[in-house]
Design a protein around this motif. Structure first.
Motif, short mmCIF file in Angstrom:
data_model
loop_
_atom_site.label_atom_id
_atom_site.label_comp_id
_atom_site.label_asym_id
_atom_site.label_seq_id
_atom_site.Cartn_x
_atom_site.Cartn_y
_atom_site.Cartn_z
N LEU A 5 -4.42 46.67 -41.90
CA LEU A 5 -5.68 47.22 -41.36
C LEU A 5 -6.02 48.67 -41.82
CD1 LEU A 5 -5.29 45.48 -37.73
CD2 LEU A 5 -6.75 45.00 -39.63
N TYR A 6 -5.32 49.47 -42.34
CA TYR A 6 -5.28 50.67 -42.73
C TYR A 6 -6.58 51.10 -43.37
CZ TYR A 6 -0.70 51.39 -41.41
OH TYR A 6 0.72 51.82 -40.91
N GLY A 7 -7.35 52.05 -42.70
CA GLY A 7 -8.76 52.16 -43.43
C GLY A 7 -9.87 51.17 -43.05
N GLN A 8 -9.72 50.28 -42.24
CA GLN A 8 -10.48 49.46 -41.72
C GLN A 8 -10.97 49.67 -40.18
OE1 GLN A 8 -10.40 45.21 -43.43
NE2 GLN A 8 -8.31 45.56 -43.69
N GLU A 9 -12.08 49.09 -39.88
CA GLU A 9 -12.54 49.32 -38.43
C GLU A 9 -12.21 48.11 -37.52
OE1 GLU A 9 -16.67 50.94 -37.14
OE2 GLU A 9 -16.96 49.02 -36.90
N ILE A 10 -11.69 48.28 -36.56
CA ILE A 10 -11.55 47.39 -35.46
C ILE A 10 -11.89 47.67 -34.15
CG2 ILE A 10 -9.45 46.50 -36.77
CD1 ILE A 10 -7.70 47.98 -34.36
N GLY A 11 -12.21 46.71 -33.16
CA GLY A 11 -12.65 47.27 -31.88
C GLY A 11 -11.39 46.54 -30.88
N LEU A 44 -5.58 54.07 -33.57
CA LEU A 44 -7.14 54.85 -33.57
C LEU A 44 -6.82 56.02 -32.64
CD1 LEU A 44 -9.08 51.74 -32.37
CD2 LEU A 44 -8.52 52.27 -34.77
N TRP A 45 -7.58 56.96 -33.09
CA TRP A 45 -8.06 58.28 -32.46
C TRP A 45 -8.95 57.80 -31.55
CZ3 TRP A 45 -4.06 61.16 -32.40
CH2 TRP A 45 -3.13 61.29 -33.39
N LEU A 46 -9.14 58.36 -30.25
CA LEU A 46 -10.25 57.94 -29.19
C LEU A 46 -11.35 58.90 -29.80
CD1 LEU A 46 -8.76 58.08 -25.86
CD2 LEU A 46 -9.12 56.34 -27.49
N GLY A 47 -11.32 59.91 -30.49
CA GLY A 47 -12.58 60.58 -30.87
C GLY A 47 -13.48 61.20 -29.79
N GLU A 59 -14.93 48.20 -25.10
CA GLU A 59 -14.64 48.33 -26.47
C GLU A 59 -14.28 49.72 -27.08
OE1 GLU A 59 -15.41 45.35 -29.82
OE2 GLU A 59 -16.48 47.04 -30.42
N ILE A 60 -13.18 49.91 -27.47
CA ILE A 60 -13.24 51.25 -28.63
C ILE A 60 -13.09 50.86 -29.82
CG2 ILE A 60 -11.80 53.24 -28.92
CD1 ILE A 60 -10.54 53.01 -26.13
N ARG A 61 -14.10 51.38 -30.45
CA ARG A 61 -14.05 50.98 -32.06
C ARG A 61 -13.75 52.20 -32.77
NH1 ARG A 61 -15.89 46.26 -33.10
NH2 ARG A 61 -15.81 46.35 -35.33
N GLY A 62 -12.99 51.90 -33.75
CA GLY A 62 -12.58 53.20 -34.89
C GLY A 62 -11.82 52.66 -36.02
N THR A 63 -11.66 53.56 -36.88
CA THR A 63 -10.82 53.08 -37.99
C THR A 63 -9.52 53.36 -38.12
OG1 THR A 63 -12.70 53.97 -39.37
CG2 THR A 63 -10.83 53.74 -40.64
N VAL A 64 -8.65 52.32 -38.42
CA VAL A 64 -7.19 52.32 -38.26
C VAL A 64 -6.63 53.48 -39.15
CG1 VAL A 64 -5.12 51.05 -38.57
CG2 VAL A 64 -7.26 50.06 -37.66
N VAL A 65 -5.72 54.42 -38.41
CA VAL A 65 -5.29 55.48 -39.27
C VAL A 65 -3.72 55.24 -39.49
CG1 VAL A 65 -6.98 56.88 -38.46
CG2 VAL A 65 -5.00 56.76 -37.23
#
Length: 312
Positions: free
Chosen positions: A271-277, A215-218, A193-199
Motif C-alpha cells: 500500500l506504500y504511496g497509495q491513498e487509503i481511508g 498514515l500521518w494525521l496531518g 474517516e481519516i484519509r491519507g497516503t501510506v508512508v
C-alpha cells in the motif's frame, strides 16, 4: 476514468465558466459534511430541483486562516469533503480560496460580487447560524434581506437535532476526542474517516508479525489516542476490516507526531504511496506503554481479537 459522483471543484469565484453558474447553492463551512449539512444541501435541491445543485465552502477553513497555530481540527479535508457532497448529489463544490481579500470583504459585497454576479446563484440555502462577510458581519437575517431584494430565493434550515441537541461539527469533534466514534457516526450518518497516503514506517510491525499501513494525521483532528476497531477503504474500492492504533508509540520511546497505524485483516499487498481511508468504528482501549516488545506483541494480538469481535 473520472468518477461521475465526484463534483467539479471551483476555487475562484472570478470568471466561473457558464456551465458552472446558475446553481442552487448550500452555504457553510461543512466540516465533516454531517447530517445537518446534508439537510441544507437537500433544502437547496428541493427549492430548485431543475437547477444544478452546488455547495459553497471555504478553503482553508476560516479558522485555519485566522488561527494558523491552533492544533489541527478538521474532520474532512477538501477531497473527502467534495466526495461526501458529491455522494449527496452536489454537482459543483465552490471551495473558495479563503485569503486576506475574501476575509476583508463586507457581507453586502460578498453577496453581490460572489453569490450574485460571480456564481449566478438562483437559490440559496443555509443554516440558522450562518454568518458571512468581514468579521462575520452578515447573518441569515441579513442574507434574507439581500436575497429578497435581488429576487433570489433563500431557504433557512433549522438545526437538525438528536437526543443531545443540535448536531454540529463541534459536537462531533468532542465525541471523537473523548473516544466515542459511535456517537460521531450517528451525527455524521457514516463512520468518521481519516484519509491519507501510506508512508514508510520503521517496519517494526512486520518484525512483530503485524505489518501496518501508516498514515500521518496531518491537518485532521486528533481523536482519542488508543486502539480502534476499523474498516479500511482500500485503493481498489473494496473495504476490509482491521485494527488501528492512534498514538505516539510510548513503548518505543515516543514520537514527536501522532501517527495512525492500521493492521488490515486477511489482506496482503503493498500500500506504500497509495491513498487509503481508515474509518473509526469502536474505541477498544487507550494508548499504553508496555514493558518490552514481547508484551507489546501479546497486546496487539489481544487488540486484533477484540477488534474482530467488535466488528462481527
Amino acid at each position: 476514468m473520472t468518477d461521475p459522483r465526484l463534483p467539479t471543484v471551483v476555487a475562484d469565484w472570478h470568471d466561473v465558466p457558464e456551465g458552472l453558474r446558475g446553481a442552487s447553492i448550500a452555504l457553510g463551512n461543512m466540516d465533516g459534511v454531517h447530517r445537518g449539512h446534508l439537510a441544507v444541501l437537500h433544502a437547496a435541491h428541493q427549492a430548485r430541483p431543475g437547477a444544478p445543485l452546488a455547495a459553497l465552502t471555504f478553503e482553508p477553513h476560516p479558522r485555519e486562516h485566522f488561527r494558523p497555530d491552533d492544533p489541527p481540527f478538521r474532520l474532512t479535508l477538501l477531497p473527502a469533503k467534495a466526495a461526501a457532497l458529491g455522494a449527496a448529489g452536489a454537482a459543483v463544490v465552490y471551495a473558495l480560496r479563503f485569503d486576506e481579500a475574501l476575509a476583508a470583504m463586507p457581507a453586502e459585497a460578498f453577496f453581490q460580487q460572489v453569490l450574485r454576479q460571480g456564481l449566478g446563484a438562483v437559490h440559496l440555502a443555509c443554516g440558522q447560524d450562518f454568518a458571512f462577510g468581514h468579521r462575520r458581519g452578515g447573518d441569515a437575517e441579513r442574507l434574507s434581506e439581500l436575497a429578497e431584494a435581488a429576487g433570489i430565493g433563500l431557504t433557512i434550515v433549522p438545526p437538525l437535532t438528536d437526543a443531545q441537541g443540535p448536531i454540529s461539527s463541534t459536537r462531533i469533534r468532542r465525541a471523537l476526542q473523548d473516544g466515542y466514534p459511535e456517537r460521531a457516526t450517528g451525527m455524521l450518518g457514516r463512520p468518521w474517516e481519516i484519509r491519507g497516503t501510506v508512508v514508510h514506517g520503521d517496519k517494526l510491525g512486520r518484525v512483530l508479525g503485524w505489518p501496518t499501513a501508516n498514515l500521518w494525521l496531518g491537518r485532521h483532528l486528533e481523536p482519542a489516542r488508543g486502539v480502534y476497531a476499523v474498516t479500511v477503504a482500500l485503493p481498489d474500492g473494496t473495504e476490509a476490516k482491521g485494527v488501528a492504533n492512534i498514538g505516539r508509540r510510548p513503548t518505543l520511546g515516543g514520537d514527536p507526531e501522532t501517527r495512525l497505524e492500521t493492521y488490515v485483516f486477511d489482506w496482503s499487498g503493498d500500500l506504500y504511496g497509495q491513498e487509503i481511508g481508515v474509518r473509526l468504528l469502536h474505541f477498544l482501549r487507550p494508548d499504553a506503554k508496555f514493558a518490552d516488545l514481547e508484551t507489546l506483541k501479546a497486546a496487539i494480538a489481544e487488540d486484533a481479537a477484540a477488534a474482530r469481535a467488535a466488528l462481527g
